[in-house]
Write a protein that holds these residues in place. Structure first.
Motif, short mmCIF file in Angstrom:
data_model
loop_
_atom_site.label_atom_id
_atom_site.label_comp_id
_atom_site.label_asym_id
_atom_site.label_seq_id
_atom_site.Cartn_x
_atom_site.Cartn_y
_atom_site.Cartn_z
N UNK A 140 50.97 53.04 39.50
CA UNK A 140 52.13 53.37 40.34
C UNK A 140 51.85 53.35 41.83
N UNK A 141 50.64 52.94 42.20
CA UNK A 141 50.31 52.90 43.64
C UNK A 141 50.66 51.52 44.20
N UNK A 142 51.94 51.18 44.09
CA UNK A 142 52.38 49.83 44.43
C UNK A 142 52.39 49.56 45.93
N UNK A 143 52.47 50.62 46.72
CA UNK A 143 52.51 50.39 48.17
C UNK A 143 51.13 50.51 48.82
N UNK A 144 50.11 50.83 48.02
CA UNK A 144 48.76 50.91 48.58
C UNK A 144 48.31 49.52 49.01
N UNK A 145 47.89 49.40 50.26
CA UNK A 145 47.45 48.10 50.76
C UNK A 145 45.99 47.84 50.39
N UNK A 146 45.62 46.57 50.33
CA UNK A 146 44.24 46.20 50.00
C UNK A 146 43.62 45.47 51.19
N UNK A 147 42.53 46.05 51.70
CA UNK A 147 41.80 45.47 52.83
C UNK A 147 40.46 44.97 52.31
N UNK A 148 40.06 43.77 52.70
CA UNK A 148 38.75 43.28 52.27
C UNK A 148 37.87 42.97 53.48
N UNK A 149 36.57 43.21 53.31
CA UNK A 149 35.59 42.97 54.37
C UNK A 149 34.31 42.44 53.73
N UNK A 150 33.44 41.86 54.55
CA UNK A 150 32.14 41.42 54.04
C UNK A 150 31.91 39.94 54.29
N UNK A 151 31.26 39.62 55.43
CA UNK A 151 30.88 38.24 55.76
C UNK A 151 32.03 37.24 55.69
N UNK A 152 33.20 37.66 56.10
CA UNK A 152 34.35 36.75 56.07
C UNK A 152 34.32 35.79 57.25
N UNK A 153 34.64 34.54 56.97
CA UNK A 153 34.89 33.58 58.04
C UNK A 153 36.17 32.83 57.69
N UNK A 154 36.53 31.83 58.50
CA UNK A 154 37.80 31.15 58.28
C UNK A 154 37.87 30.46 56.93
N UNK A 155 36.72 30.02 56.41
CA UNK A 155 36.72 29.31 55.13
C UNK A 155 36.95 30.28 53.98
N UNK A 156 36.28 31.42 54.05
CA UNK A 156 36.44 32.43 53.00
C UNK A 156 37.85 33.03 53.07
N UNK A 157 38.35 33.25 54.27
CA UNK A 157 39.71 33.78 54.41
C UNK A 157 40.71 32.79 53.81
N UNK A 158 40.47 31.52 54.05
CA UNK A 158 41.32 30.46 53.49
C UNK A 158 41.28 30.51 51.96
N UNK A 159 40.09 30.68 51.41
CA UNK A 159 39.92 30.73 49.96
C UNK A 159 40.67 31.93 49.36
N UNK A 160 40.80 32.99 50.15
CA UNK A 160 41.43 34.22 49.65
C UNK A 160 42.94 34.22 49.88
N UNK A 161 43.48 33.08 50.32
CA UNK A 161 44.87 33.06 50.76
C UNK A 161 45.85 33.50 49.68
N UNK A 162 45.56 33.18 48.43
CA UNK A 162 46.50 33.54 47.36
C UNK A 162 46.13 34.84 46.65
#
Lengths: 427, 427
Positions: free
Chosen positions: A276-298
C-alpha cells in the motif's frame, strides 16, 4: 600549524608565464596589444558538443588576481625575475577585455569560446587560471548535461563531493545545478552558491543502531516519515518492510545503493505497492553515469543520485581547452599569428562565431570567420536568423556581465532546447 | 562582487551527515564511542598497489573544521536541523583520535588506511572532508608514482595545473613532488609547499616575435643560454638551429611538445650533436603517461613534463576510498558492525595491519586481523620482522604527527624501495 593557503589567485600561475613576461618586458614586447583565444581542438570521442562552464567563477577569481605581500615576497625569494618585472606584478590588475560564449553554452571542436584582449603581458599571465577553471567546470558541465538528458526529467541529486578535491567539489555542485541537476549533497556549495541541498541518511546510521527498525524509527522521529530511507544495508526486502513499519505507513522515499538497480527498483516497487505504499518514491544511487541512467529508463525510478562518474567528467575529467595567442600588435597593426606544431596547428587571427537558427529558434549551424572579414553567407543553411552569441564579460578591466545562478541555469536549458533537433539529426 | 569562498572547512560536508547527526542526537546515540575505517574495496584494474596521499593536508583542514558565524547562520537559514544539533556544531572541535599509514605509504585492496575513533557524532561529520582529500591525493599519488617509476630516474616536471580545478592543482603539485617528481610549474604550490618550480617558455613567446630567432635571442638575453628553448612552434629543425644560433653555442636544453616524441628526440639529439651542442638536454612534453614514458625509455631524453594524464590520475581520477563504521559502543562495550549491501559488504570490527619484511627490509606480505585478537602467525611468510605501520596523527583532538614535505618524500622513496622485489615478483 601553518595554513597552506593562498590569499589571492595571482599565483595560480605556471612559472613559464612569468619568465615569458620577464623576457617580453626586457624585449619591449610586453605592452603590445594581443588577442588570445580559448578553444578545444576536438571533442572527446563520441561527444557531439561540449558545454562551457566556469565563466562566472573566472570573473570572481580574476577580481582577486592581485599580488599580496606574501606573493611578492615569495617572488623575491624565488629569485628568477628582474626587479622591473616584479614591480609590474606588484601593482598588477587585469585591464583587458574578455568576451565569449555565456556560461552554459554549447560548443564544438574549434569554436572560439573566450577571447582575451589586452596587453601581451596581462593576457599572458592569466592563462593558467583561465584554463584551470574552464577545463574543470566544462568537463563536468558536459558530463552532467549528458546525465540530465539521460534522466529524462527525473530529478538528479549531485553527491560526488567525496570523490574529488574538496574545493573542486564546490565547483562540481555548482555546475551540476547549472546543467539541470535538482540539488547537491554539498552544504558548502549550497551556502555559497545558494543552491538546494539534499540528503538524509547513509549506512552508518543504520549500523549505529542495534537493529534496522530502531534506526528507521529514530529517523522517522527526527526527519519525518516523508524522508528517504536507505534500505539496502542488510537486505533490501527487510529494509523496505522495516521502513514501512517505522513510518507506520508510506515512507516518503526509499534509496537503493547497491546491486542491479533495475532489478532492485522493480522489486522494490512491487513490494511497496503490495504493502500500500504506492506514493513512496524510489531513489537509486551507486556509480551512475549517463549510460547506466539510460539503461534504467524503464525502471520504476523516481530520482537518481550521481557521484563519482559525474565529478570525474564521465571518463573525460578535463575539457582539453587551450589558450592560444591569435593576434599581436606589430608596428601598431594587429597581425594574426599561429603555430605549426605537429597535430597542434592553430589558425591565425582573431575569429568571429556566428550561430544560425531556424524560424523556430532551433540551432542549425555555426560559422567561424576572421573578425576583419564579413561573415560568410552560406545559403545551404537556410537560416532565418544569424546570431553573434558572444557577450562581454570584462571591458577594459571592469566586469560588465554577471548572471545569477538561476539565470545561468535557465540560459543553459534554453541552449539545450535550441540544440535538440541538431542532436537528433546527428545521432 | 561577492567572494564565493568558505572561511572554514566545516561545510565541506554532505547534508546527510548532519541529518544523521540530528537523528543520532535525538536518539541518544550521538555520543557513543565509534570507530570508522578508510579503505578501498579493490584497486583499479592492472594496479598492484596504491599510494596514499593527503594526510598532512587533512590535518591542516581538520584544524579549520570549526563553524564560522556565516556557516551557522546558513544552517539556521537552511532550517533542517534542531536547535540542539546546531548548538553542538556551533562549538564543534574534533576531539577524536586518528591513526593510520603515513602519507606516501603503499596499500592494497582492503588495507585499513586510516582509523578514526571518537564519538559517533564527531567521526560522522568529517567523512566528506576526509574522503575528498584522501581520494584526490591518493589517486594522483598512485598515477604519479607510476610515471616516476617509468621515468627510471630521469627527472619529471609536474605541469598539469591548467587541466584541473585551480585549488586541486596545488594539491596535485604537492603530491607529485612527494612521489618523486623533481619540480612543478605551479608557483602557488611552490610558495605554500616550498617545492621547486620549473618553467621557461611556451609557444606564445615565440609567436609574439616577428620571427623565432628574435624570440630566442630575447629569451637568451633575459633567461640565459642555459634556459630551455621550445623548438617546435614552426618546425623542430629550424627551432633547434635558431636556438643554437641565439645562444651562440650550446643551449641549456630544448623542449619538444608535439609529434612522435621518440622520433623527435632522436632527430634532435643527432642534430644537436652534429652542431657540437652535445651537452644540450632534451625535454619532452605532451600527454605523457606512464605507458608513453615507458615507450620512450630508450630515446635520448633527459627529462619529461607531465600534465593532463597525471592530474586526472592516469585514467583513475579518484581512489575510491570509502569511510565505514566498523565499531560502535553498545551498553558500554565496543561492538563490531558491518553492512551486507550487494557488492559492498564490509568486515565487522576495527582491524590491525601488520607488514612483514625480510632481513633486507624488503616487503613480503601484509596481514590484517581484528584488533582484539593476536596477529596470526603465518609461517609461510618467513618474515624476519613484523611491523605495525600505523602512526598516530591526532590523539584526542591534538595533532601529534607532522612531517616536512621533504621527510614525506623520502619516506615514500623508502617505501618504494622496500616494495621493489614485491612488484617484480608480482609482475
Amino acid at each position: 600549524m601553518t595554513e597552506n593557503r593562498l590569499e589571492t589567485t595571482a599565483l595560480h600561475t605556471d612559472k613559464y608565464e612569468f619568465t615569458m613576461l620577464d623576457t617580453a618586458i626586457n624585449a619591449d614586447k610586453a605592452f603590445h596589444r594581443a588577442v588570445f583565444e580559448v578553444f578545444t581542438r576536438s571533442l572527446p570521442q563520441g561527444r557531439k558538443y561540449g558545454i562551457v562552464g566556469g565563466q562566472q567563477r573566472l570573473l570572481e577569481a580574476l577580481s582577486r588576481f592581485k599580488f599580496s605581500k606574501a606573493d611578492i615576497s615569495f617572488l623575491h625569494r624565488a629569485n628568477f625575475l628582474s626587479e622591473r618585472t616584479i614591480g609590474y606584478l606588484e601593482s598588477f590588475e587585469f585591464h583587458g577585455t574578455i568576451t565569449g560564449l555565456p556560461e552554459g553554452s554549447f560548443y564544438f571542436g574549434g569554436t572560439p569560446i573566450l577571447k582575451i584582449e589586452g596587453t601581451f603581458a596581462e593576457c599572458l599571465i592569466i592563462e593558467t587560471l583561465v584554463l584551470s577553471i574552464l577545463n574543470f567546470d566544462s568537463a563536468l558541465a558536459a558530463a552532467g548535461e549528458r546525465m540530465v538528458r539521460a534522466a529524462n526529467r527525473r530529478p538528479i541529486i549531485e553527491m560526488g563531493s567525496r570523490r574529488i578535491h574538496e574545493e573542486a567539489a564546490l565547483a562540481a555542485a555548482r555546475i551540476g545545478y547549472i546543467v539541470g541537476m535538482a540539488s547537491t549533497s554539498n552544504l558548502g556549495a549550497a551556502r555559497i552558491y545558494n543552491i538546494p541541498a539534499s540528503g538524509t541518511a547513509g549506512h552508518a546510521l543504520v549500523m549505529a543502531f542495534e537493529n534496522q527498525i530502531e534506526a528507521f524509527h529514530a529517523q522517522a522521529m527526527t526527519l519525518g516519515a516523508s524522508s528517504t530511507f536507505l534500505v539496502d544495508t542488510y537486505d533490501q526486502e527487510s529494509g523496505i518492510l522495516d521502513a514501512i513499519m517505522a513510518c507506520d505507513g508510506e515512507p516518503g522515499a526509499i534509496r537503493i545503493d547497491s546491486g542491479d538497480l533495475f532489478e532492485g527498483a522493480t522489486n522494490a516497487r512491487q513490494l511497496l505497492d503490495s504493502k500500500g505504499a504506492k506514493s513512496t518514491r524510489i531513489i537509486v544511487t551507486g556509480d551512475l553515469d549517463e549510460f547506466e541512467i539510460q539503461r534504467l529508463r524503464d525502471a520504476p525510478i523516481d530520482g537518481y543520485g550521481v557521484g563519482t562518474r559525474f565529478v570525474i567528467g564521465s571518463g573525460h575529467p578535463s575539457a582539453n581547452l587551450v589558450y592560444k595567442l591569435s593576434e599581436i600588435e606589430v608596428n601598431g597593426e594587429m597581425v594574426g599569428v599561429s603555430k605549426a606544431s605537429i597535430g597542434k596547428e592553430t589558425i591565425p587571427g582573431s575569429k568571429k562565431v556566428t550561430r544560425h537558427f531556424d524560424q523556430d529558434g532551433r540551432f542549425i549551424a555555426e560559422s567561424i570567420s576572421p573578425t576583419a572579414k564579413e561573415s560568410s553567407q552560406n545559403q545551404y543553411f537556410m537560416a532565418s536568423s544569424a546570431i553573434d552569441p558572444y557577450v562581454t564579460f570584462i571591458e577594459r578591466g571592469r566586469i560588465s556581465f554577471g548572471l545569477s545562478i538561476e539565470k545561468i541555469r535557465s540560459f543553459h536549458a534554453n541552449q539545450m532546447k535550441a540544440l535538440e533537433r541538431f542532436v537528433e539529426l546527428n545521432d
